[in-house]
Design an enzyme around this catalytic site. Structure first.
Site, PDB file in Angstrom:
ATOM      1  N   HIS A  29     -17.882   8.476  -3.334  1.00 15.23           N
ATOM      2  CA  HIS A  29     -16.386   9.445  -3.702  1.00 15.23           C
ATOM      3  C   HIS A  29     -17.022  10.015  -5.154  1.00 15.23           C
ATOM      4  CE1 HIS A  29     -14.851   6.132  -1.337  1.00 15.23           C
ATOM      5  NE2 HIS A  29     -13.916   6.852  -0.970  1.00 15.23           N
ATOM      6  N   HIS A 260     -13.026  14.524  -2.696  1.00 20.28           N
ATOM      7  CA  HIS A 260     -12.595  12.846  -2.974  1.00 20.28           C
ATOM      8  C   HIS A 260     -13.613  11.942  -2.162  1.00 20.28           C
ATOM      9  CE1 HIS A 260     -10.026   9.088  -2.590  1.00 20.28           C
ATOM     10  NE2 HIS A 260     -10.808   9.009  -1.534  1.00 20.28           N
ATOM     11  N   GLU A 409       5.249 -11.603  -7.200  1.00 19.97           N
ATOM     12  CA  GLU A 409       4.328 -12.471  -6.623  1.00 19.97           C
ATOM     13  C   GLU A 409       2.956 -11.943  -6.587  1.00 19.97           C
ATOM     14  OE1 GLU A 409       7.141 -11.765  -4.943  1.00 19.97           O
ATOM     15  OE2 GLU A 409       8.164 -13.684  -4.805  1.00 19.97           O
ATOM     16  N   HIS A 471      12.132 -18.402   5.229  1.00 17.38           N
ATOM     17  CA  HIS A 471      11.323 -19.161   4.067  1.00 17.38           C
ATOM     18  C   HIS A 471      10.454 -20.190   4.612  1.00 17.38           C
ATOM     19  CE1 HIS A 471      14.361 -17.068   1.827  1.00 17.38           C
ATOM     20  NE2 HIS A 471      14.394 -17.762   0.673  1.00 17.38           N
TER      21      HIS A 471
END
Ligand SMILES: Cc1ncc(C[n+]2csc(CCOP(=O)(O)OP(=O)(O)O)c2C)c(N)n1
Length: 664
Positions: A29, A260, A409, A471
């Protein structure tokens, strides 16, 4: 300070090394290094505190290339400033097998690479941990020993990834004012213009999250320097939106996605050579420019020696503690403390959930190991991660030891990695096992980097009850065991929990996950043994009685109790049965052949019991073994209903075994 002309040529050295290395590798890149060369040059020649000859200097500023695809920017800087790990051959061998210059920066491959980046957004989120780690260590050891900045270079991709939102809001909340993020605001990503997909006002976004944010021309060294100067005096973290041009200098590809992620081609590079008036051959840096870069690299030696002087003068006890923590070594008495605790458990025989056992172990650990920094993603009371020693870290008080990470999280796990990488800290953080999915990309990187982050994952099965299948983890144990270099522990009682915690702390190069129950479990290991049995990964907990084992039952965590119940029934029916507790697959694989063969044994019937999917257990029971566990998602109900409902009981296991024995 370099003159403008010198600055330009120094920045161009980065551009040409990057272009030429990508061209030679025929992949990589070039666009980012070409666009951000001015930012990097200003930072590394005028602000960054670093010493290439002492790359691990504890009080260095950290530079994190969050946009890891632009790795040639970092490798160029490391080469130019004189880091020994990256010589010109490493640059020439960019992306080649065995080189230190991997496609994306890999932590541990070369000094100066502070963290592994490539999955976009991770670096930004790591940097929150780095910057928080600096504040925590500063609070513990004072300005003389710890006082540095964390700089980050992030692209559009980093800021588009969801993890960046978690990171930005956490950093803003914690007022991490020594965190400075450069945004490579080049309007381009792979598919084309960023406006194809995103029109966020990033400056407003950061400001709304408690940051100082500003726009600058990212190709103007003075504007960049002014912005950094301002940022360093801010009482908030700072985001500098740097307007740049991807592939700056490439005649037709600059400013487009064609710059890119692929080699520019000979014509473009020839055009860039003309544009920048650069007539050196590929990989050759004019002597005066290399010299200027090397001088910039040497400039930090003064600050480093001054720091060493302060360390030498520091109180010897404080200094010894600082150095111990930075080496990542546990306090000398750690093993003795854990041995005493195991003796106490043998005497007390507590019947508690392993999440509670974990809290009890942590109470002992946090008392003995001052570098633990706990936390939870808004489930503190459920994860049992807080102990008497860990009060809340706040923007007004970084001397404490507990981070309320909020419902973040992924951001938590990545920040924990940053805390760990910063050094001097052992980070642990909790959520429900099911939500390890939300943290997993950072957990994987902890494994890839080989660092000691410790993930506390409670509510580890259908045993959590009425919260129901959303859960209840089912495939998560297999999924986490699948990550290489990740110790996934599922302890069966308080003794095993203590041992697993001890192993997690001792594993300097392997992250750990502890899967812990919500439901109470009996004490199964009621005698003290000095050896850490969980360290074997699997071990015989109950031997067969009345002859050679006809049956071996393997189980982990809460299902070890069920395995022992099944053993009792089978023994009563005259079938000698042994039980093997399996707290950690990964560590079992590390044992020698003889131990593994002996532990797996030769019983005619092999059974595994785990309230999760079968995947992975065939290693123990073979493809013809009996698996007692889950085959699909759980259900909402009481634990008393759910285990029988899914057939995970001692009776069901014994019945399945007897069915098999009768067939034989
Ligand atoms: C999590 C993740 N998703 C996708 C990718 C693949 N990828 C690498 S770079 C990139 C585009 C990034 O755009 P930007 O940050 O603007 O970088 P620039 O094009 O300016 O160099 C993508 C999608 C990745 N590395 N990480």
């Amino acid at each position: 300070m370099p003159s403008r002309e010198e600055h330009d040529r120094m920045a161009n050295a980065i551009r040409f090394l990057s272009m030429d290395a990508v061209e030679k590798a025929n992949s990589g890149h070039p666009g980012l290094p070409m666009g951000c060369a001015d930012i990097a040059t200003v930072l590394f020649t005028r602000f960054l505190k670093y010493d290439p000859k002492h790359p691990h200097w504890a009080d260095r500023d950290r530079f994190i290339l969050s946009a890891g695809h632009g790795s040639m920017l970092l490798y160029s800087l490391l080469y130019l400033t004189g880091y020994e790990d990256i010589d010109i051959d490493q640059i020439k061998n960019f992306r080649q097998l065995g080189s230190r210059t991997a496609g994306h920066p890999e932590y541990g491959h070369a000094a100066g690479i502070e963290t592994t980046t490539g999955p976009l957004g991770q670096g930004v989120a790591n940097s929150v941990g780095f910057a928080l780690g600096e504040r925590i260590m500063n609070a513990a050891f004072g300005n003389d020993l710890v006082d540095h900045y964390t700089y980050v270079l992030a692209g559009d991709g980093c800021l588009m990834e969801g993890i960046s939102q978690e990171a930005i809001t956490l950093a803003g909340h914690l007022k991490l004012n020594k965190l400075i993020v450069f945004w490579d605001n080049n309007d381009i990503s792979i598919d084309g213009s960023v406006s194809l997909t995103d029109n966020t006002d990033q400056v407003a976004r950061f400001q709304a999250s408690g940051w100082n944010a500003m726009h600058v021309d990212g190709l103007d060294p003075e504007a960049i320097a002014y912005a950094i100067e301002t940022a360093r005096h801010s009482d908030k973290p700072t985001m500098i939106a740097c307007k740049t041009t991807i592939g700056f200098g490439a005649p037709t590809k600059a400013g487009t996605n064609k710059a890119h992620g692929s080699a520019l081609g000979a014509d473009e590079i020839a055009g860039a050579r003309k544009f920048f008036n650069w007539d050196s051959k590929p990989f050759e840096i004019p002597a005066d420019i290399l010299d200027a870069w090397r001088k910039a690299g040497q400039a930090g030696a003064k600050a480093r020696t001054e720091w060493e002087g302060r360390v030498a003068k520091a109180d010897p006890k404080l200094r010894a503690e600082f150095e111990r923590r930075m080496r990542g070594e546990l306090p000398k008495n750690f093993d003795a403390v854990m041995a005493d605790y195991k003796k106490k458990l043998a005497a007390d025989k507590p019947k508690v959930a392993t999440r509670k056992s974990s809290e009890m172990a942590l109470e002992v650990i946090n008392g003995a190991v001052p570098e633990t920094i706990g936390g939870s993603a808004d489930l503190t009371g459920s994860n049992n991660t807080k102990t008497s020693q860990t009060k809340n870290i706040t923007p007004l008080d970084y001397s404490q030891r507990y981070v309320h990470y909020g419902i973040r999280e992924h951001g938590m796990a990545a920040a924990m990695n940053g805390l760990t990488l910063h050094g001097g800290i052992i980070a642990y953080g909790g959520t429900f096992l099911c939500f390890s999915d939300y943290a997993r990309p950072a957990m994987r990187l902890a494994s890839l980097m080989g660092i000691r982050s410790i993930f506390v994952m409670t509510h580890d099965s259908i045993g959590l009850g009425e919260d129901g299948p959303t859960h209840q983890p089912v495939e998560h144990m297999a999924a986490l065991r699948a990550i290489p270099n990740h110790n996934f522990f599922r302890p069966a009682d308080a003794m095993e929990t203590a041992e697993c915690w001890q192993l997690a702390l001792q594993s300097q190069k392997t992250p750990s996950t502890l899967a812990l129950t919500r439901q109470n479990l009996p004490a199964l290991r009621t005698e003290y043994v000095a050896e850490n049995l969980c360290g074997m990964g699997a071990y015989e907990l109950a031997a067969a009685e009345g002859g050679e084992a006809a049956v071996t039952i393997f189980a982990s965590g809460s299902e070890v109790e069920i395995a022992l119940g099944a053993r009792k029934l089978l023994q009563e029916h005259g079938h000698p049965t042994r039980v093997v507790s399996v707290p950690c697959f990964e560590l079992f694989e590390k044992q020698d052949d003889a131990y593994r063969e002996k532990t797996i044994g030769k019983a005619g019937v092999k059974v595994a019991i785990e309230a999760g999917i079968r995947q992975g257990w065939d290693r123990f029971i073979g493809t013809d073994g009996i698996f007692v566990g889950m085959t699909g998602f759980g259900a909402s109900g009481t634990i008393e209903q759910l285990y029988p409902h899914f057939g995970i009981t001692a009776e069901a296991a014994a019945k399945a075994v007897e069915g098999r024995l009768h067939k034989k």
